[in-house]
Design an enzyme around this catalytic site. Sequence first.
Site, PDB file in Angstrom:
ATOM      1  CE1 TYR A  23      63.002  37.494 -17.956  1.00 36.98           C
ATOM      2  CE2 TYR A  23      64.249  36.119 -15.746  1.00 36.98           C
ATOM      3  CZ  TYR A  23      63.802  37.222 -16.090  1.00 36.98           C
ATOM      4  OH  TYR A  23      63.590  38.922 -15.150  1.00 36.98           O
ATOM      5  CE1 TYR A  61      63.579  45.228 -16.741  1.00 36.78           C
ATOM      6  CE2 TYR A  61      61.533  45.428 -14.978  1.00 36.78           C
ATOM      7  CZ  TYR A  61      62.244  45.664 -15.407  1.00 36.78           C
ATOM      8  OH  TYR A  61      61.484  45.849 -16.642  1.00 36.78           O
TER       9      TYR A  61
END
Length: 287
Positions: free
Chosen positions: A63, A201
């Site tokens: 990320y 998620y």
Amino acid sequence: MTSGGTTREGTRTVRLPSGEQVPALGQGTWGWAEDRSRRDQEVAALRHGLDLGLTLVDTAEMYADGGAEELVGEAVAGRRDEVFLVSKVLPEHGRRRDTLRACEASLRRLGTDRLDLYLLHWRGRVPLAETLEAFETLVAAGRIRYWGVSNFDTADLAEVMGLPGGDAVTTDQVLYNLTRRGVEYDLLPWARAAGLPVMAYSPVEQGRLLADGHLAALAADLGATPAQLALAWVLRHPHVVAIPRAGTPAHVEENRAALDLRLTPEVLAALDQVFPPPVQKVPLEVL
């Protein structure tokens, strides 16, 4: 079988194979640290979530090329012991030596000496046995407490659990929401029977679910927002953890309220009409 409980803050929990309880509703960070103008709000959101009992925080080395881990480290500084901290290693770092190095880099960015849970982000070309060996080394060294996988379908999970030490797998993190229900056909029942919790998620499909008129109407009838209804639907499973992203403190509060929303059989049936469950095996979806 995994089962849930509650924390002192009143948030629901999911039991890990070790017996430890973690919040059923956590905080995701996919897409964070990509815009400096949002950084202060993202840090404030994460800290507010901790105040509300959303102490499971999920991030990854991928990320923002490590930037999200640095942001999380800033947000949890001084509060590390409150947090169940999750990060992920890329499959190209799956070799034993590379996994050890990647973990150390993540720890530096996060400003901590250990991860509570370390996941293989998805399956790559490195033999799983070698990555598991690295995970075992990290557990023995106290650098991680538990390990798990992400984006693994049922057959992959079974393979992991059949490897030496594979029975220590703690979770599988997968895409799961009202529009991505394929895991209900076999993966969720298989994991529950194995005592393995699942982490969901993108539980609101990166916000795309919020534009669905049917969902909005059903939510309005309940006095809730579409996001709260979508989250409550995922959280109806006692062995599923949801990790939505919330970029502002107000958004965190909206997510937290989903824990208080109880869905009747009639509401669940109405959602099934709009978002039908799978009737056959569906290949695992990813984002």
